[in-house]
Scaffold this motif. Structure first.
Motif, mmCIF file in Angstrom:
data_model
loop_
_atom_site.group_PDB
_atom_site.id
_atom_site.type_symbol
_atom_site.label_atom_id
_atom_site.label_comp_id
_atom_site.label_asym_id
_atom_site.label_seq_id
_atom_site.Cartn_x
_atom_site.Cartn_y
_atom_site.Cartn_z
ATOM 1 N N ASN A 21 -2.534 16.562 6.962
ATOM 2 C CA ASN A 21 -3.448 15.425 6.895
ATOM 3 C C ASN A 21 -2.801 14.249 6.177
ATOM 4 O O ASN A 21 -1.786 14.401 5.491
ATOM 5 N N GLY A 22 -3.390 13.074 6.353
ATOM 6 C CA GLY A 22 -2.838 11.893 5.717
ATOM 7 C C GLY A 22 -3.837 10.759 5.640
ATOM 8 O O GLY A 22 -4.863 10.750 6.335
ATOM 9 N N ALA A 23 -3.548 9.792 4.761
ATOM 10 C CA ALA A 23 -4.408 8.623 4.583
ATOM 11 C C ALA A 23 -3.591 7.475 4.023
ATOM 12 O O ALA A 23 -2.513 7.678 3.449
ATOM 13 N N ASP A 44 -10.153 7.132 4.254
ATOM 14 C CA ASP A 44 -10.330 7.848 5.519
ATOM 15 C C ASP A 44 -9.092 8.693 5.824
ATOM 16 O O ASP A 44 -7.988 8.160 5.960
ATOM 17 N N PHE A 45 -9.294 9.980 5.930
ATOM 18 C CA PHE A 45 -8.194 10.909 6.209
ATOM 19 C C PHE A 45 -8.249 11.379 7.653
ATOM 20 O O PHE A 45 -9.318 11.563 8.229
ATOM 21 N N LYS A 46 -7.070 11.594 8.204
ATOM 22 C CA LYS A 46 -6.929 12.193 9.525
ATOM 23 C C LYS A 46 -6.402 13.614 9.330
ATOM 24 O O LYS A 46 -5.397 13.815 8.639
ATOM 25 N N TYR A 47 -7.059 14.592 9.935
ATOM 26 C CA TYR A 47 -6.696 16.000 9.779
ATOM 27 C C TYR A 47 -6.305 16.625 11.118
ATOM 28 O O TYR A 47 -6.866 16.291 12.162
ATOM 29 N N GLY A 51 0.807 -1.213 0.000
ATOM 30 C CA GLY A 51 0.000 0.000 0.000
ATOM 31 C C GLY A 51 0.843 1.267 0.000
ATOM 32 O O GLY A 51 2.073 1.213 -0.051
ATOM 33 N N SER A 52 0.180 2.401 0.070
ATOM 34 C CA SER A 52 0.877 3.691 0.007
ATOM 35 C C SER A 52 0.353 4.629 1.091
ATOM 36 O O SER A 52 -0.795 4.534 1.530
ATOM 37 N N GLN A 53 1.228 5.534 1.479
ATOM 38 C CA GLN A 53 0.858 6.538 2.463
ATOM 39 C C GLN A 53 0.877 7.913 1.800
ATOM 40 O O GLN A 53 1.875 8.308 1.209
ATOM 41 N N TYR A 54 -0.242 8.630 1.923
ATOM 42 C CA TYR A 54 -0.347 9.970 1.348
ATOM 43 C C TYR A 54 -0.300 11.001 2.464
ATOM 44 O O TYR A 54 -0.908 10.827 3.521
ATOM 45 N N ARG A 55 0.438 12.100 2.228
ATOM 46 C CA ARG A 55 0.491 13.194 3.204
ATOM 47 C C ARG A 55 0.369 14.533 2.490
ATOM 48 O O ARG A 55 0.863 14.709 1.367
ATOM 49 N N ASP A 109 -0.469 10.887 15.718
ATOM 50 C CA ASP A 109 0.744 11.163 14.940
ATOM 51 C C ASP A 109 0.569 12.380 14.039
ATOM 52 O O ASP A 109 1.484 13.198 13.893
ATOM 53 N N ILE A 110 -0.612 12.491 13.436
ATOM 54 C CA ILE A 110 -0.888 13.636 12.560
ATOM 55 C C ILE A 110 -0.869 14.930 13.382
ATOM 56 O O ILE A 110 -0.285 15.944 12.969
#
Length: 269
Positions: free
Chosen positions: A198-200, A178-181, A107-111, A212-213
């Motif tokens: 933010n990241g997902a 699902d994003f965390k902001y 998978g991948s991590q987006y920021r 962490d965010i």
């Protein structure tokens, strides 16, 4: 005896004339004194507003250290950041970074990270720069809490960042993930700093933790506020790599909504 009486009357009448003139002169002086006193009255002087603390903004794209960017936005598409655009580069600036850390089958991590600065001048009619910035600070906190589609919205004081700061955290579903902001709104003097991180996780990757965010956002916000202080000192640009001047940008709110959607669409393709 009869001749001396009229002569005495004339002498007394003449003697009275200077007394009347003196009295008239005193009356005139008294009026002038009253006018002078009125013109010097404190109520005739307008109060002055407190001068603005900061006269310049740092370059938004260099307000954060390179190591901070590498840590918070791995594989950033533009390591130097993408500056915003504005018709008023003296009072507003912003910069953003985004990146997709592709781990193949894992998978991948987006920021995505954005920082914006707004500076207010002191105005005799509108108030001091600090007062105007305080009002804007309140508006930005309310704006973050009212983000469209946000769930589990929470806010709390962000200690040790500027003169006052608030963190706003929430969850948001976007592009099917699902994003965390985390948004940190802070004020230092006559400048408001708004930072959003933010990241997902994509393709089955785990969603980053909200803690962490938030931690990353607080670290970056602290650097951004410090850059404002460094810009206002005599040694601006020398003592801190994140304290330089110039590029300014558009209102953060617009960049936040449009930039993320476009960037994530590009990354996915």
């Amino acid at each position: 005896m009869h001749r001396s009486a009229p002569r005495l009357s004339r002498i007394l009448a003449c003697a009275a004339v200077p007394v009347m003139l003196v009295a008239a002169g005193c009356s005139s002086d008294s009026g002038d004194d009253k006018e002078t006193a009125a013109s010097a009255s404190p109520s005739a002087t307008e109060p002055t507003v407190e001068p603005a603390k900061f006269s310049e903004l740092p370059d938004a794209c260099t307000s954060l250290g390179k190591k901070t960017i590498e840590s918070l936005v791995p594989k950033a598409k533009t390591k130097g950041g993408t500056p915003g655009t504005s018709s008023d580069t003296v009072t507003r600036g912003s910069c953003s970074w985004n990146g997709l850390d592709d781990n193949g089958v894992k998978g991948s991590q987006y920021r995505w990270l954005d920082v914006g600065f707004t500076r207010f001048t002191s105005d005799q009619t509108l108030g001091s720069g600090a007062e105007r910035a305080a009002a804007e600070y309140t508006k930005q906190v309310a704006k973050a809490k009212a983000s469209e589609g946000a769930k589990k919205v929470a806010d709390a004081p962000a200690e040790g960042i500027g003169e006052e700061a608030t963190s706003v955290t929430y969850d948001l579903e976007k592009t099917g993930e699902d994003f965390k902001y985390a948004t940190i709104v802070s004020r230092t003097g006559n400048v408001v700093v708004t930072l959003t991180y933010n990241g997902a996780g994509y393709a089955g990757a785990k969603t980053p933790s909200g803690a962490d965010i938030l931690k990353g956002a607080q670290k970056a916000a602290g650097e951004a506020v410090a850059a404002v202080g460094a810009e206002g000192s005599d040694d601006a640009g020398k003592s801190s790599p994140s304290a330089k001047a110039s590029d300014k940008g558009e209102d953060k709110g617009d960049g936040k909504s449009d930039g993320k959607a476009d960037d994530k669409a590009d990354d996915k393709s």
